[in-house]
Motif scaffolding. Structure first.
Motif, mmCIF file in Angstrom:
data_model
loop_
_atom_site.group_PDB
_atom_site.id
_atom_site.type_symbol
_atom_site.label_atom_id
_atom_site.label_comp_id
_atom_site.label_asym_id
_atom_site.label_seq_id
_atom_site.Cartn_x
_atom_site.Cartn_y
_atom_site.Cartn_z
ATOM 1 N N TRP A 3 0.809 -1.202 0.000
ATOM 2 C CA TRP A 3 0.000 0.000 0.000
ATOM 3 C C TRP A 3 0.850 1.264 0.000
ATOM 4 N N ALA A 4 2.061 1.203 0.538
ATOM 5 C CA ALA A 4 2.955 2.349 0.482
ATOM 6 C C ALA A 4 3.335 2.677 -0.955
ATOM 7 N N ILE A 5 3.571 1.638 -1.748
ATOM 8 C CA ILE A 5 3.881 1.853 -3.170
ATOM 9 C C ILE A 5 2.699 2.508 -3.882
ATOM 10 N N VAL A 6 1.491 2.016 -3.590
ATOM 11 C CA VAL A 6 0.285 2.585 -4.214
ATOM 12 C C VAL A 6 0.102 4.040 -3.796
ATOM 13 N N VAL A 29 2.398 6.212 -2.803
ATOM 14 C CA VAL A 29 3.402 7.075 -3.430
ATOM 15 C C VAL A 29 3.035 7.348 -4.883
ATOM 16 N N GLU A 30 2.523 6.353 -5.560
ATOM 17 C CA GLU A 30 2.180 6.507 -6.982
ATOM 18 C C GLU A 30 1.008 7.460 -7.189
ATOM 19 N N PHE A 31 -0.025 7.374 -6.348
ATOM 20 C CA PHE A 31 -1.257 8.101 -6.605
ATOM 21 C C PHE A 31 -1.494 9.271 -5.645
ATOM 22 N N ALA A 32 -1.118 9.126 -4.360
ATOM 23 C CA ALA A 32 -1.433 10.169 -3.384
ATOM 24 C C ALA A 32 -0.326 11.203 -3.228
ATOM 25 N N HIS A 33 0.930 10.821 -3.476
ATOM 26 C CA HIS A 33 2.032 11.766 -3.285
ATOM 27 C C HIS A 33 1.922 12.995 -4.185
ATOM 28 N N LEU A 59 1.828 5.146 7.129
ATOM 29 C CA LEU A 59 0.749 4.176 7.257
ATOM 30 C C LEU A 59 0.836 3.418 8.584
ATOM 31 N N PHE A 60 2.060 3.064 8.990
ATOM 32 C CA PHE A 60 2.239 2.348 10.253
ATOM 33 C C PHE A 60 1.818 3.217 11.433
ATOM 34 N N GLN A 61 2.217 4.506 11.398
ATOM 35 C CA GLN A 61 1.837 5.404 12.484
ATOM 36 C C GLN A 61 0.337 5.612 12.552
ATOM 37 N N THR A 62 -0.295 5.645 11.392
ATOM 38 C CA THR A 62 -1.731 5.932 11.354
ATOM 39 C C THR A 62 -2.561 4.705 11.698
#
Length: 269
Positions: free
Chosen positions: A224-227, A229-233, A261-264
């Protein structure tokens, strides 16, 4: 209970719960050794496969004593007293700071000097632990070194005598590690109380599942981090967060996005 045992592959806890009547009165350490399929295949290790006595009377007598639950309770009481002494010794050494921060060896409260009776009692405790280890070696012989509990006891006894012998030669800060190692003996208390032993065994049995669950969670966060970075960053960089310095770059890389994501999700930050 039998159905659960069959489904779980017969955990250590279940085996202790369903132990035969011949094990009544024996300690949790002995019960785990018998039910886990170890060297002791029954509650009478002094008999061979044909039922002949292969041990001496003294060895059998000592075995019945050190493998009894009463003996384990007595040793647990000794350990509790030892922990109280460690608390007193630790509190006394804490008075050395900050006055003797750079010269701890000169502190009058270090190394049990504040209580004249502390070191003699520690020596008595160490002799008791040494006597117990010697009795177990006498009974179990080579099998003594196959038990993790025995190895833990041997390590603590060895470091204890090393601290006693070299205490006046080595630096106190170096010896502090070996004194802290004595805290590992608290685990022996779990062998004296059946319920505590069951909790400890259940925790150990669950560690594998916990590790695999943590690995799966890490993989999901990575994907989900990859996703993100691709769409939300790209959208995140165009937003204004005021005084929040990290918010603008919280999704700037896979690592940052995974940390966010881990913190949230996990930490709830």
């Amino acid at each position: 209970r039998k159905g659960v045992s069959a489904m779980s592959g017969g955990s250590t806890v279940e085996k202790v719960l369903t132990a035969p009547k011949a094990m009544d009165g024996y300690s949790m350490r002995y019960g785990a050794s018998v039910t886990s399929g170890g060297d002791r295949k029954n509650a009478t290790p002094w008999l061979d496969n044909e039922g002949n006595v292969i041990w001496s009377d003294v060895r059998i007598f000592v075995c019945k004593i050190i493998d009894s639950q009463s003996f384990e309770l007595a040793m647990s009481c000794v350990i509790v007293v030892n922990i109280i002494l460690i608390v007193l010794e630790t509190d006394a050494e804490a008075e050395c700071y900050p006055q003797y921060l750079d010269q701890v060896d000169l502190c009058p409260w270090s190394n049990g000097q504040s209580f004249v009776w502390l070191n003699p009692i520690n020596l008595v405790m160490l002799c008791i632990y040494t006597a117990e280890a010697s009795l177990r070696i006498f009974v179990e012989r080579r099998r003594y070194f196959r038990s993790k509990w025995n190895l833990l006891d041997a390590f603590i006894v060895t470091t204890g005598w090393g601290t006693m012998v070299a205490g006046s030669v080595l630096n106190i800060s170096f010896l502090r590690f070996f004194r802290i190692a004595r805290l590992a003996r608290v685990l022996r208390v779990f062998l004296a109380v059946r319920e505590l032993y069951m909790l400890l065994s259940g925790l150990v049995s669950a560690l594998r599942t916990i590790l695999w669950g943590a690995l799966m969670m890490a993989c999901m966060i990575l994907l989900w981090a990859i996703v993100v970075v691709e769409f939300a960053h790209p959208v995140n960089t165009s937003l204004s967060y005021g005084d929040c310095e990290r918010c603008g770059r919280s999704l700037s890389s896979v690592f940052n996005a995974g940390l966010t994501l881990f913190q949230t999700i996990v930490a709830g930050d």
